[in-house]
Design a protein around this motif. Sequence first.
Motif, PDB file in Angstrom:
ATOM      1  N   SER A  86       0.814  -1.215   0.000  1.00 32.12           N
ATOM      2  CA  SER A  86       0.000   0.000   0.000  1.00 32.12           C
ATOM      3  C   SER A  86       0.846   1.263   0.000  1.00 32.12           C
ATOM      4  CB  SER A  86      -0.936   0.005   1.222  1.00 32.12           C
ATOM      5  OG  SER A  86      -0.184  -0.029   2.422  1.00 32.12           O
ATOM      6  N   LEU A  87       2.121   1.159   0.294  1.00 31.94           N
ATOM      7  CA  LEU A  87       3.005   2.317   0.347  1.00 31.94           C
ATOM      8  C   LEU A  87       3.874   2.473  -0.889  1.00 31.94           C
ATOM      9  CD1 LEU A  87       4.307   2.098   4.038  1.00 31.94           C
ATOM     10  CD2 LEU A  87       2.940   3.946   3.082  1.00 31.94           C
ATOM     11  N   VAL A  88       4.211   1.359  -1.536  1.00 33.60           N
ATOM     12  CA  VAL A  88       5.227   1.378  -2.583  1.00 33.60           C
ATOM     13  C   VAL A  88       4.636   0.885  -3.901  1.00 33.60           C
ATOM     14  CG1 VAL A  88       7.520   0.548  -3.240  1.00 33.60           C
ATOM     15  CG2 VAL A  88       6.963   0.865  -0.822  1.00 33.60           C
ATOM     16  N   PRO A  89       4.817   1.632  -4.990  1.00 36.10           N
ATOM     17  CA  PRO A  89       4.368   1.153  -6.302  1.00 36.10           C
ATOM     18  C   PRO A  89       5.068  -0.153  -6.667  1.00 36.10           C
ATOM     19  CG  PRO A  89       4.947   3.477  -6.389  1.00 36.10           C
ATOM     20  CD  PRO A  89       5.409   2.967  -5.064  1.00 36.10           C
ATOM     21  N   ARG A  90       4.441  -0.929  -7.518  1.00 37.36           N
ATOM     22  CA  ARG A  90       4.948  -2.248  -7.888  1.00 37.36           C
ATOM     23  C   ARG A  90       6.393  -2.183  -8.393  1.00 37.36           C
ATOM     24  NH1 ARG A  90       1.463  -6.873  -9.826  1.00 37.36           N
ATOM     25  NH2 ARG A  90       2.851  -8.422 -10.739  1.00 37.36           N
ATOM     26  N   ALA A  91       6.718  -1.162  -9.186  1.00 37.73           N
ATOM     27  CA  ALA A  91       8.051  -1.073  -9.778  1.00 37.73           C
ATOM     28  C   ALA A  91       9.144  -0.842  -8.745  1.00 37.73           C
ATOM     29  CB  ALA A  91       8.088   0.047 -10.818  1.00 37.73           C
ATOM     30  N   GLY A  92       8.800  -0.271  -7.592  1.00 42.87           N
ATOM     31  CA  GLY A  92       9.822   0.027  -6.598  1.00 42.87           C
ATOM     32  C   GLY A  92       9.929  -0.965  -5.463  1.00 42.87           C
ATOM     33  N   ARG A  93       9.127  -2.032  -5.494  1.00 43.59           N
ATOM     34  CA  ARG A  93       9.083  -2.939  -4.353  1.00 43.59           C
ATOM     35  C   ARG A  93      10.356  -3.755  -4.191  1.00 43.59           C
ATOM     36  NH1 ARG A  93       2.834  -5.031  -5.265  1.00 43.59           N
ATOM     37  NH2 ARG A  93       1.864  -2.995  -4.821  1.00 43.59           N
ATOM     38  N   ALA A  94      10.990  -4.143  -5.293  1.00 43.40           N
ATOM     39  CA  ALA A  94      12.225  -4.929  -5.181  1.00 43.40           C
ATOM     40  C   ALA A  94      13.289  -4.140  -4.429  1.00 43.40           C
ATOM     41  CB  ALA A  94      12.731  -5.319  -6.568  1.00 43.40           C
ATOM     42  N   ARG A  95      13.422  -2.849  -4.747  1.00 43.01           N
ATOM     43  CA  ARG A  95      14.420  -2.011  -4.088  1.00 43.01           C
ATOM     44  C   ARG A  95      14.080  -1.842  -2.606  1.00 43.01           C
ATOM     45  NH1 ARG A  95      13.696   1.887  -6.946  1.00 43.01           N
ATOM     46  NH2 ARG A  95      12.537   3.338  -5.615  1.00 43.01           N
TER      47      ARG A  95
END
Length: 363
Positions: A86-95
Amino acid sequence: MLVSAVSLALTLPWLLTALHIGVLVDRADRRRLLWLADGVRLLAVGTLAALTAGGRGGIAALVLVALALGVAEVVALTAAAALVPSLVPRAGRARVNAWIAGAETGANEFGGPFLGGLLFAMGAGVALGAAWAAYLGATCLLVLLVGRFRAVRRDAPGDASGVHRQIGEGPRHLWRHPLLRVMSLTLTVLCAGWGAWMALMPLVATGRMGLSAREYGVVVSALGCGGLAGALAAGVVDRLLGRRRALLADLVTTFAMLAVPALTSNLWAVAGAAFLGGLGGTLWTVNARLIGQNLVPEDMAGRHNGAYRLLSWGAMPVGAGLVGVLAQWFGDRVALLVFAGAVLAAVPVFLRTVTEEAVREAG
């Protein structure tokens, strides 16, 4: 036995409360649950510090405080994991997952034991006071987390039948998805091996290997350094090898971590294997969390994480207990090789289900 009792009290809540807390995380504001967990930690550590200062801090107090801290950890980690989507867009979750895994590894396996040892040398009151201050700092940091994070309620408040039904939804959702099911069962085997290694290595190091306290510290530090290296290298490894091979690397490195001390008493070989184990463990954590976040609906995140950690983290005390029995009967070499063999046996099942296509579809 006394040390094991405290360790068991810290980890047993994962077996006893994970599913129920998963439902709570999906029915309440997740940030408030983090505050609640930190409040319990402050109360528990503060109570222990007061008892210790008064000369009344015995084993019973340690076990009760460990139980409170264990339950608080289940609440905190389950709620925090559910917050990420809910906090992080899908593209940034790995980082973000790599940052979180690196922080956890650096604190739990490296910085915490090192600083704890230094502080305890100054006195138990100093060590407990520093721990209390650290929990207070974490509580204050939550003020920076802006927004409301209450999960979707699909049942009327006070609906007990809904709660009972939701307790079973987490394990059922996990079991029905082939990729998540095999990954969770694989992690169960891996965590049992980690529990066995953590429980038996102090005895192996100070006994058969004849290591000093400083040399054993090298082995434990190698484990933490490997975890930090994995957090820093996770993005590069994923790009070069792909997520499937990064996950597979944990099986290979955990096998090495268990097998090497069974085959040799060489300090640097055992430390090197521990480094690889820490490296592989963080690679798994980063990628497995990402796959779960992408595949699991947000309103199911708490129950999924509760069931997932019940199988995985709940296996650690089981592995710790079983390895002690095996070592007592057959010796520490055989005990470690049994768990190494279990990891090796999990590889074909992992390869058959966790395919490149399945991992790619999971994002």
